[in-house]
Design a protein around this motif. Structure first.
Motif, mmCIF file in Angstrom:
data_model
loop_
_atom_site.group_PDB
_atom_site.id
_atom_site.type_symbol
_atom_site.label_atom_id
_atom_site.label_comp_id
_atom_site.label_asym_id
_atom_site.label_seq_id
_atom_site.Cartn_x
_atom_site.Cartn_y
_atom_site.Cartn_z
ATOM 1 N N SER A 58 0.789 -1.234 0.000
ATOM 2 C CA SER A 58 0.000 0.000 0.000
ATOM 3 C C SER A 58 0.824 1.288 0.000
ATOM 4 O O SER A 58 0.285 2.359 -0.239
ATOM 5 N N SER A 59 2.120 1.188 0.274
ATOM 6 C CA SER A 59 3.009 2.342 0.216
ATOM 7 C C SER A 59 4.384 1.870 -0.243
ATOM 8 O O SER A 59 4.828 0.783 0.168
ATOM 9 N N ALA A 104 7.051 2.718 0.878
ATOM 10 C CA ALA A 104 7.905 2.601 2.064
ATOM 11 C C ALA A 104 7.833 1.209 2.678
ATOM 12 O O ALA A 104 8.745 0.793 3.382
#
Length: 116
Positions: free
Chosen positions: A102-103, A105
């Motif tokens: 979802s990111s 990162a």
């Protein structure tokens, strides 16, 4: 009708749900901004330890785990932390897959199920 216990509930999901003698842990990611898959794995597994304890069980009772990697090239580093964490002779069934998380990162996400 058996009781359902929800742990760390927010407006989108529960971090864990206990029902029928099983604890279901949602996909956990490292929010600490660790930059390597190995460190993120270590941090995520620590979160899972906490959730299992809150539910009244521990990693020796794991039944199944799903590990999602942003890059399958991080498998070896993830496995180093995983193997140091799991209880020998009590390893769960496990699936590992590469997928977009979802990111950008997030390099590692882990969900799990354990018996109480």
């Amino acid at each position: 009708m058996s009781e359902i216990k929800r742990i760390r509930v927010n407006n989108r999901f529960s971090e864990a749900v206990v029902h029928g003698g099983i604890v279901y842990i949602s996909g956990q990611v490292d929010l600490s901004a660790a930059r390597t898959a190995r460190q993120q794995t270590k941090n995520v597994l620590a979160i899972i330890d906490e959730l299992l304890a809150e539910a009244g069980t521990d990693k020796s009772r794991l039944l199944r785990a799903f590990v999602y990697l942003a890059n399958i090239g991080d498998l070896q580093d993830m496995n180093k932390e995983w193997e140091a964490w799991v209880v020998p002779e009590s390893t769960p069934a496990r699936t590992v897959a590469q997928c977009e998380l979802s990111s950008p990162a997030f390099l590692v996400q882990v969900s799990a199920e354990a018996a109480l």
